[in-house]
Write a protein that holds these residues in place. Sequence first.
Motif, PDB file in Angstrom:
ATOM      1  N   TRP A  48       0.123   1.756   6.501  1.00 20.46           N
ATOM      2  CA  TRP A  48      -0.789   1.956   5.625  1.00 20.46           C
ATOM      3  C   TRP A  48      -0.685   1.024   4.317  1.00 20.46           C
ATOM      4  CZ3 TRP A  48      -0.280   3.463   0.400  1.00 20.46           C
ATOM      5  CH2 TRP A  48       0.997   4.143  -0.114  1.00 20.46           C
ATOM      6  N   ILE A  49      -1.642   0.626   3.814  1.00 23.42           N
ATOM      7  CA  ILE A  49      -1.611  -0.344   2.751  1.00 23.42           C
ATOM      8  C   ILE A  49      -2.150   0.079   1.537  1.00 23.42           C
ATOM      9  CG2 ILE A  49      -2.091  -2.236   4.320  1.00 23.42           C
ATOM     10  CD1 ILE A  49      -5.029  -2.267   3.496  1.00 23.42           C
ATOM     11  N   ASP A  50      -1.656  -0.522   0.260  1.00 22.80           N
ATOM     12  CA  ASP A  50      -2.203  -0.542  -1.111  1.00 22.80           C
ATOM     13  C   ASP A  50      -2.713  -1.945  -1.420  1.00 22.80           C
ATOM     14  OD1 ASP A  50      -2.984  -0.424  -3.542  1.00 22.80           O
ATOM     15  OD2 ASP A  50      -1.193   0.715  -4.454  1.00 22.80           O
ATOM     16  N   VAL A  51      -4.234  -2.052  -1.115  1.00 19.82           N
ATOM     17  CA  VAL A  51      -4.922  -2.947  -1.065  1.00 19.82           C
ATOM     18  C   VAL A  51      -4.465  -3.927  -2.505  1.00 19.82           C
ATOM     19  CG1 VAL A  51      -7.265  -4.084  -1.467  1.00 19.82           C
ATOM     20  CG2 VAL A  51      -7.093  -2.186  -0.197  1.00 19.82           C
ATOM     21  N   LYS A  52      -4.536  -3.364  -3.643  1.00 24.92           N
ATOM     22  CA  LYS A  52      -4.127  -4.057  -4.905  1.00 24.92           C
ATOM     23  C   LYS A  52      -2.605  -4.132  -5.393  1.00 24.92           C
ATOM     24  CE  LYS A  52      -8.612  -5.015  -5.742  1.00 24.92           C
ATOM     25  NZ  LYS A  52      -9.035  -6.342  -5.903  1.00 24.92           N
ATOM     26  N   LYS A  53      -1.953  -3.580  -4.466  1.00 20.21           N
ATOM     27  CA  LYS A  53      -0.435  -3.911  -5.118  1.00 20.21           C
ATOM     28  C   LYS A  53      -0.054  -5.455  -4.887  1.00 20.21           C
ATOM     29  CE  LYS A  53       4.133  -1.949  -5.120  1.00 20.21           C
ATOM     30  NZ  LYS A  53       5.319  -1.015  -4.742  1.00 20.21           N
TER      31      LYS A  53
END
Length: 304
Positions: free
Chosen positions: A31-36
């Motif tokens: 999964w991802i964190d778009v803004k990290k």
Amino acid sequence: MSDHGIELVLDAGATIGESPTWCAAEAALYWIDVKKPALYRYHPDSGAQREWSLPSDIGAFALDDDLSGAVVALRSGIFGLEFASGRLTLLAPPPFDPAFHRFNEGACDATGRFWVGVMFDPLQPDVYVPIAASLHSFTREGGLRAEPDAAELHNGMAWSPDGRQFLLSHSRSGAIWSFDFEPGSGRLSHRRTFAVIPKAGGLPDGAAVDTDGGYWCALHGAGLLRRFNEDGSVDRDIVLPVSQPTMCVFAGPELDTLYITSAADKLSDAQRRAEPHAGALLRLRPGRTGVVRRCTLNPARSEP
């Protein structure tokens, strides 16, 4: 499990958690964190997680066929990411002005073609008139290809169980579209309305399909996971403990568990107090099993 059958898996506090992707070969959830911005690999059995930090907003990814890395769709372009070293290699420049747009959500079709949408997301906080941009597909052989669809915010990519129907949402307009899909060529045709979400009902975000053809869609801003029947009629809603669910995926050995990512982005202090687990990774058992969804990009063919 909670009283509602919803389990808090990771209290990640992600700004925009997105793109949960099940890799059966590794029994792992990416999964991802778009803004990290960052890409993560989570192992449910052990609870172990690995992180790869990235230099600009990540909207989507597809794993390499040998699982040694991934293709990542960043605001600054499409890159190959090598897991062992963290090295990035540019594969295609962005097909838009990254000051105004970024990639948003992606998924591989059954042949390993990587589909990736866009989002109008200006870097500067000034007021801009939203600009639509094209949906794209990517292969290592053919590179980045513009597809016949444009939106201010693409989401909700999923295929019917037979692979002949492609579902895609234009989140800002609330429309979920259905296309005829030709698996061999990747050709889209005959776009028609699948469902429309009124503004008060949240934005149709990421989605998954079950073996009965049901379309499970995260309603961002409404705190709901909604299952649509094959004809676009509403089957049921599941109320979530977060207001901004972003995407769901069927996972586990039997594909009978739904993992759901969420966002804490733009919530006020009062809203954060009301939903302390905003940005968390959740899971539940929906009583359905999912369609197998490819997580890897088809490798380029070797020269004869």
